[in-house]
Design a protein around this motif. Structure first.
Motif, PDB file in Angstrom:
ATOM      1  N   CYS A  53       0.841  -1.205   0.000  1.00  0.00           N
ATOM      2  CA  CYS A  53       0.000   0.000   0.000  1.00  0.00           C
ATOM      3  C   CYS A  53       0.877   1.257   0.000  1.00  0.00           C
ATOM      4  O   CYS A  53       1.756   1.392   0.851  1.00  0.00           O
ATOM      5  CB  CYS A  53      -0.875  -0.056   1.252  1.00  0.00           C
ATOM      6  N   VAL A  78      -1.981   6.425   0.665  1.00  0.00           N
ATOM      7  CA  VAL A  78      -3.198   5.619   0.805  1.00  0.00           C
ATOM      8  C   VAL A  78      -3.264   5.066   2.232  1.00  0.00           C
ATOM      9  O   VAL A  78      -4.320   5.062   2.877  1.00  0.00           O
ATOM     10  CB  VAL A  78      -3.218   4.471  -0.230  1.00  0.00           C
ATOM     11  N   ALA A 138      -4.948  -0.914  -2.311  1.00  0.00           N
ATOM     12  CA  ALA A 138      -5.679  -0.506  -1.103  1.00  0.00           C
ATOM     13  C   ALA A 138      -5.050  -1.202   0.114  1.00  0.00           C
ATOM     14  O   ALA A 138      -4.304  -2.171  -0.041  1.00  0.00           O
ATOM     15  CB  ALA A 138      -7.144  -0.904  -1.246  1.00  0.00           C
ATOM     16  N   ALA A 181      -9.135   6.408  -2.074  1.00  0.00           N
ATOM     17  CA  ALA A 181      -7.816   7.053  -2.044  1.00  0.00           C
ATOM     18  C   ALA A 181      -6.811   6.256  -2.874  1.00  0.00           C
ATOM     19  O   ALA A 181      -5.936   6.832  -3.546  1.00  0.00           O
ATOM     20  CB  ALA A 181      -7.322   7.198  -0.605  1.00  0.00           C
ATOM     21  N   ALA A 182      -6.930   4.923  -2.841  1.00  0.00           N
ATOM     22  CA  ALA A 182      -6.015   4.082  -3.636  1.00  0.00           C
ATOM     23  C   ALA A 182      -6.250   4.310  -5.128  1.00  0.00           C
ATOM     24  O   ALA A 182      -5.299   4.420  -5.916  1.00  0.00           O
ATOM     25  CB  ALA A 182      -6.222   2.606  -3.272  1.00  0.00           C
TER      26      ALA A 182
END
Ligand code: PLP
Length: 397
Positions: free
Chosen positions: A26, A30, A219, A283-284
């Motif tokens: 990740c 993120v 994510a 957000a990812a």
């Protein structure tokens, strides 16, 4: 040349990390968004987790973001913690009878083979494995082998979209359409596909499709979805019955208690849990767009393919497929026969390389992943390490 993206990830710089495929990795921004959700939760747990307050809308934001990426309607998918859970919901909802056949391939993920073994033991259904001829070089080779396995007892077609051990992209489109035309239920394991290959789930038309967001969408761990064709949503049995379930849950078009369809409420409201990983999926997705991940992925594909060509030259062993059937950022490379656990351990201990090595059928395989944090130097290091270790280990074996 693109920017060096490794500083955007949290990976240990002392390790050459070539195993994005297992659990993903990740990016820092993120992960910070994920932690922001967790802090918000902990500040006022009641306000946060009460589905009749903010959470329902935030969960929906995740569905909308994912649906846009995978070519689906946000009302046809639910956010879950992993693909295994999504596939278990689908598989354990099927009304299987003694003698029913589940048609699948010899490339499936071991955990899901267990799920099928479990439901078969309870129902008397049987799994039929079709061997997919290798190397995979044409669509017809795949689809024809599968279709030849259909009998009048075939009830379900179960396929990985990208396979785990062999890292092939199965060309599933025609097989799914044929299954639909013959009244056979299709269940697709897309654990590796979101963020990795283009998806249009509406066009594909599979009955059940589960995908992970924590692998190639980058994510945080514990974010996945299950997509279900609308007509089948009311026939699902959630593995956990909780506040989201209603007496009417199995009636088509049923509404759930929290303002969603019955399908969404019964599968997303399943007791106390931390939904932050799912809430960080937007957000990812934004991170990938912001950093032009399509071109990053193109570079990674070139890196992975080139590495496979070099390893093949080293071992004299051909790959499992022609390039169009190879997972873009993950290649399973057959190597000289040796103990894969020893190879994996020595790569880690002596070269600080984290990479999966395992046996599949008669093959010893090293599966290399290339993600934005990887560089040519990482791949050179792997090839150099294999050049040293393979002759030693194959001589011992
Ligand atoms: C093909 C395939 N299916 C399912 C899974 C399970 O994914 P998860 O553990 O996230 O549920 C994996 C994991 O690597 C996989 O490769």
């Amino acid at each position: 040349m693109r920017e060096n993206l490794s500083s955007l990830f949290l990976l240990d710089p002392d390790v050459t990390f070539l195993n994005h495929g297992s659990y993903g990795a990740c990016p820092r921004p993120v992960f910070e968004d994920y932690q922001r959700w967790q802090m918000k939760l902990e500040r006022q747990p009641v306000a946060f987790l009460d589905p009749s307050r903010g959470l329902t809308g935030w969960m929906r934001d995740g569905r909308v973001a994912v649906a846009t990426e995978v070519g689906a309607s946000p009302d046809d998918l639910v956010g879950l913690t992993n693909a295994t859970t999504g596939l278990n919901i689908a598989i354990q909802s099927l009304d299987l009878r003694p003698g029913d056949e589940i048609l699948t391939t010899d490339h499936e993920y071991a955990a899901l083979e267990k799920t099928w073994a479990y439901v078969c033991r309870r129902s008397g259904a049987v799994v039929k494995y079709v061997s997919i001829p290798l190397p995979l070089t044409t669509e017809a080779q795949f689809t024809d082998a599968l279709l030849a396995g259909i009998t009048d007892r075939t009830r379900v077609l179960f396929l990985s979209h990208i396979t785990s051990a062999t890292a092939l992209v199965f060309p599933i489109e025609r097989a799914v359409a044929e299954a639909r035309a013959r009244g056979i239920i299709s269940v697709i394991d897309g654990a590796h596909t979101p963020g990795h290959i283009p998806l249009n789930l509406d066009a594909l038309g599979a009955d059940y499709y589960a995908g992970n967001c924590h692998k190639w969408m980058m994510a945080p761990k514990g974010a996945a979805f299950l997509h279900v064709r609308r007509e089948l949503q009311a026939s699902l049995n959630p593995l956990v019955i909780s506040h989201g379930w209603t007496e009417d849950a199995n009636k088509p078009g049923a509404q759930g208690p929290f303002g969603n369809s019955g399908f969404v409420d019964e599968l997303e409201v399943q007791g106390t849990r931390d939904p932050s990983a799912w809430l960080a999926v937007p957000a990812a997705i934004a991170f990938a767009h912001q950093h032009d991940w399509k071109s990053v992925a193109r570079d990674c594909r070139a890196l992975a393919q080139d590495t496979a060509t070099r390893v093949s030259a080293l071992t004299g062993l051909p790959g499992f497929c022609s390039p169009e059937f190879c997972a873009p950022q993950m290649v399973s490379m057959p190597v000289t026969n040796c103990d894969p656990l020893l190879l994996k351990q020595r790569l880690l201990d002596e070269f600080a390389i984290e990479i999966p090595c395992f046996k599949w059928q008669q093959h010893t395989i090293v599966r290399v992943s290339a993600q934005g944090y990887n560089t040519q130097r990482d791949m050179d290091h792997l090839v150099a390490a294999l050049t040293v270790l393979l002759p030693q280990l194959s001589a011992e074996g």
